[in-house]
Structure formats: C-alpha cells, structure tokens
Design an enzyme around this catalytic site. Structure first.
Site, PDB file in Angstrom:
ATOM      1  N   LYS A 177       0.827  -1.215   0.000  1.00  0.00           N
ATOM      2  CA  LYS A 177       0.000   0.000   0.000  1.00  0.00           C
ATOM      3  C   LYS A 177       0.861   1.263   0.000  1.00  0.00           C
ATOM      4  O   LYS A 177       2.082   1.209   0.223  1.00  0.00           O
ATOM      5  CB  LYS A 177      -0.935  -0.045   1.213  1.00  0.00           C
ATOM      6  CG  LYS A 177      -1.967  -1.194   1.151  1.00  0.00           C
ATOM      7  CD  LYS A 177      -2.954  -1.127   2.318  1.00  0.00           C
ATOM      8  CE  LYS A 177      -3.989  -2.252   2.244  1.00  0.00           C
ATOM      9  NZ  LYS A 177      -5.001  -2.163   3.335  1.00  0.00           N
ATOM     10  N   TYR A 222     -12.371  -2.365  -3.565  1.00  0.00           N
ATOM     11  CA  TYR A 222     -12.852  -2.572  -2.189  1.00  0.00           C
ATOM     12  C   TYR A 222     -14.380  -2.442  -2.101  1.00  0.00           C
ATOM     13  O   TYR A 222     -14.909  -2.141  -1.028  1.00  0.00           O
ATOM     14  CB  TYR A 222     -12.179  -1.577  -1.244  1.00  0.00           C
ATOM     15  CG  TYR A 222     -10.800  -1.993  -0.763  1.00  0.00           C
ATOM     16  CD1 TYR A 222     -10.624  -3.137   0.021  1.00  0.00           C
ATOM     17  CD2 TYR A 222      -9.669  -1.240  -1.055  1.00  0.00           C
ATOM     18  CE1 TYR A 222      -9.373  -3.519   0.481  1.00  0.00           C
ATOM     19  CE2 TYR A 222      -8.408  -1.609  -0.591  1.00  0.00           C
ATOM     20  CZ  TYR A 222      -8.268  -2.751   0.177  1.00  0.00           C
ATOM     21  OH  TYR A 222      -7.023  -3.128   0.646  1.00  0.00           O
ATOM     22  N   ASN A 234      -1.925   0.413   6.709  1.00  0.00           N
ATOM     23  CA  ASN A 234      -1.489  -0.882   7.253  1.00  0.00           C
ATOM     24  C   ASN A 234      -0.669  -1.722   6.278  1.00  0.00           C
ATOM     25  O   ASN A 234      -0.670  -2.948   6.328  1.00  0.00           O
ATOM     26  CB  ASN A 234      -2.669  -1.654   7.849  1.00  0.00           C
ATOM     27  CG  ASN A 234      -3.714  -2.043   6.824  1.00  0.00           C
ATOM     28  OD1 ASN A 234      -3.591  -1.713   5.648  1.00  0.00           O
ATOM     29  ND2 ASN A 234      -4.731  -2.746   7.266  1.00  0.00           N
ATOM     30  N   HIS A 266      -2.116  -5.386   1.472  1.00  0.00           N
ATOM     31  CA  HIS A 266      -3.391  -6.071   1.260  1.00  0.00           C
ATOM     32  C   HIS A 266      -3.087  -7.492   0.826  1.00  0.00           C
ATOM     33  O   HIS A 266      -2.125  -7.729   0.096  1.00  0.00           O
ATOM     34  CB  HIS A 266      -4.221  -5.395   0.156  1.00  0.00           C
ATOM     35  CG  HIS A 266      -5.314  -6.294  -0.369  1.00  0.00           C
ATOM     36  ND1 HIS A 266      -6.520  -6.430   0.259  1.00  0.00           N
ATOM     37  CD2 HIS A 266      -5.349  -7.153  -1.426  1.00  0.00           C
ATOM     38  CE1 HIS A 266      -7.264  -7.319  -0.400  1.00  0.00           C
ATOM     39  NE2 HIS A 266      -6.567  -7.768  -1.430  1.00  0.00           N
ATOM     40  N   GLU A 272      -9.511 -10.971  -7.632  1.00  0.00           N
ATOM     41  CA  GLU A 272      -8.562  -9.853  -7.476  1.00  0.00           C
ATOM     42  C   GLU A 272      -7.386  -9.971  -8.441  1.00  0.00           C
ATOM     43  O   GLU A 272      -6.902  -8.952  -8.948  1.00  0.00           O
ATOM     44  CB  GLU A 272      -8.087  -9.792  -6.026  1.00  0.00           C
ATOM     45  CG  GLU A 272      -9.203  -9.333  -5.077  1.00  0.00           C
ATOM     46  CD  GLU A 272      -8.805  -9.314  -3.617  1.00  0.00           C
ATOM     47  OE1 GLU A 272      -9.644  -8.932  -2.790  1.00  0.00           O
ATOM     48  OE2 GLU A 272      -7.649  -9.680  -3.291  1.00  0.00           O
TER      49      GLU A 272
HETATM   50  P1  RTP Z   1      -7.062  -5.841   3.269  1.00  0.00           P
HETATM   51  O1  RTP Z   1      -8.391  -6.191   2.607  1.00  0.00           O
HETATM   52  O2  RTP Z   1      -6.580  -4.459   2.920  1.00  0.00           O
HETATM   53  O3  RTP Z   1      -6.046  -6.907   3.011  1.00  0.00           O
HETATM   54  O4  RTP Z   1      -7.244  -5.834   4.853  1.00  0.00           O
HETATM   55  P2  RTP Z   1      -7.984  -6.918   5.744  1.00  0.00           P
HETATM   56  O5  RTP Z   1      -8.509  -8.035   4.890  1.00  0.00           O
HETATM   57  O6  RTP Z   1      -7.048  -7.280   6.842  1.00  0.00           O
HETATM   58  O7  RTP Z   1      -9.181  -6.067   6.347  1.00  0.00           O
HETATM   59  P3  RTP Z   1     -10.618  -5.772   5.719  1.00  0.00           P
HETATM   60  O8  RTP Z   1     -11.629  -6.094   6.743  1.00  0.00           O
HETATM   61  O9  RTP Z   1     -10.765  -6.404   4.363  1.00  0.00           O
HETATM   62  O10 RTP Z   1     -10.607  -4.193   5.559  1.00  0.00           O
HETATM   63  C1  RTP Z   1     -10.007  -3.557   4.443  1.00  0.00           C
HETATM   64  C2  RTP Z   1      -9.211  -2.369   4.926  1.00  0.00           C
HETATM   65  O11 RTP Z   1     -10.098  -1.405   5.485  1.00  0.00           O
HETATM   66  C3  RTP Z   1      -9.497  -0.771   6.592  1.00  0.00           C
HETATM   67  N1  RTP Z   1     -10.305  -0.969   7.792  1.00  0.00           N
HETATM   68  N2  RTP Z   1     -10.531  -0.030   8.650  1.00  0.00           N
HETATM   69  N3  RTP Z   1     -11.416   1.445  10.897  1.00  0.00           N
HETATM   70  C4  RTP Z   1     -11.761   0.158  10.773  1.00  0.00           C
HETATM   71  O12 RTP Z   1     -12.427  -0.410  11.587  1.00  0.00           O
HETATM   72  C5  RTP Z   1     -11.289  -0.561   9.609  1.00  0.00           C
HETATM   73  N4  RTP Z   1     -11.554  -1.824   9.338  1.00  0.00           N
HETATM   74  C6  RTP Z   1     -10.920  -2.075   8.177  1.00  0.00           C
HETATM   75  C7  RTP Z   1      -8.130  -1.389   6.811  1.00  0.00           C
HETATM   76  O13 RTP Z   1      -7.154  -0.518   6.251  1.00  0.00           O
HETATM   77  C8  RTP Z   1      -8.220  -2.697   6.047  1.00  0.00           C
HETATM   78  O14 RTP Z   1      -6.958  -3.090   5.569  1.00  0.00           O
HETATM   79 MG    MG Z   2      -9.687  -7.680   3.186  1.00  0.00          MG
END
Ligand code: RTP
Ligand code: MG
Length: 141
Positions: free
Chosen positions: A11, A51, A114, A117, A128
């Site tokens: 990212k 997303y 973070n 991804h 994807e």
């Molecule tokens: P990613 O898709 O980016 O790999 O991350 P992830 O699976 O670990 O998390 P996901 O639930 O898919 O969420 C996508 C991105 O959204 C942001 N996020 N912010 N503030 C919050 O509660 C929150 N929850 C998610 C994070 O940057 C996450 O990587």
């Molecule tokens: Mg995710």
C-alpha cells in the site's frame, strides 16, 4: 497441499517508506514466488471497485482516500497454501494487534495505513488477480 495464487498489494504507506524490497524478501523467505507485478497509482474508481465489498462500511471513504494517496505495488504470489500463508505473513488488520514479526507489526502505522493487502480466500484471490492482471502475463516458474 495445493499450489495457489493470491493477490498482494504493497500500500501507499509502505511504498513511501521504501520497504518494497524488505516485504518481497519476506514473501521469498516463506516460499512465495512473485509471478506477476506492476506499480500503479490507483484512480478513485479503481480503488472503490476493488474494495466494493466494504462500500457500506463507515471506514470506506478513508480506505479509498488512503489507497489513492500514492503509488502501490501490486503482485501475484504463488506457492503452497499461498492465500493463507500471505495472510499470516501480513498479520492482523490493526497493526497494534498484529503478531510480532509480521509485515503489519513491523511496517504499518495504523489500521488505515497498514502496509499490505492480501486476498482473503480462493474466490477473492481469483477475482482480485483478474481485476489487476486480466489479459496480462502471469508467469509460471
Ligand atoms: P485488506 O483487505 O486491505 O487486506 O485488509 P484486511 O482483509 O485485513 O481487512 P478488511 O476487513 O478487508 O478491511 C479492508 C481495509 O479497510 C481498513 N479498515 N478499517 N477502521 C476500521 O475499523 C477498519 N476496518 C478495516 C483497513 O485498512 C483494512 O486493511
Ligand atoms: Mg480484506
């Protein structure tokens, strides 16, 4: 165990920190091969579409703002159990909760910025990879 492919994005925060190579080294040390890669500065439309599953969530706008804030490095990783292996290397979404030694624990600043991804399952991995590499070479190695 099955050989899988998964979509990984380094990212904007991690690209800005100049740690692409350090993150690639972790993929390689874990036995994951980079079989396709390109750098891009995502448009708003691309980030929103990528997303889209989160579009009703309160963090959606911040997520899209962040993903278009600078260039990203996008790659397809291949290897045994690649989808789960990459998720383990990444660590928890919130770097404060990520296990020591994971990419997010070591390189991420916040739940928004973070570092990486990774696809979260076989269906999303397929979709994807196609989203970013449709019609492009993915190299068998
Ligand atoms: P990613 O898709 O980016 O790999 O991350 P992830 O699976 O670990 O998390 P996901 O639930 O898919 O969420 C996508 C991105 O959204 C942001 N996020 N912010 N503030 C919050 O509660 C929150 N929850 C998610 C994070 O940057 C996450 O990587
Ligand atoms: Mg995710």
């Amino acid at each position: 165990m099955a050989i899988e492919r998964t979509l990984s994005i380094i990212k904007p925060d991690a690209v800005a920190k100049n740690v692409i190579g350090q993150i690639y080294a972790r993929f390689e040390a874990a036995g994951l091969k980079v079989v396709a890669a390109r750098m891009a500065h995502l448009s708003r439309q691309e980030a929103e579409q990528f997303y889209a599953v989160h579009k009703e969530r309160p963090f959606f706008k911040d997520l899209v703002d962040f993903m278009v804030s600078g260039p990203v490095m996008i790659q397809v990783l291949e290897g045994e159990n690649a989808i789960l292996k990459n998720r383990e290397l990444m660590g928890a979404t919130d770097p404060k909760k990520a296990e020591a030694g994971t990419i997010r624990a070591d390189f991420a600043d916040s739940i928004d910025a973070n570092a990486v991804h990774g696809s979260d399952g076989p269906d999303t991995a397929k979709a994807e990879v196609a989203f970013f590499f449709a019609g492009m070479n993915v190299f068998a190695r």
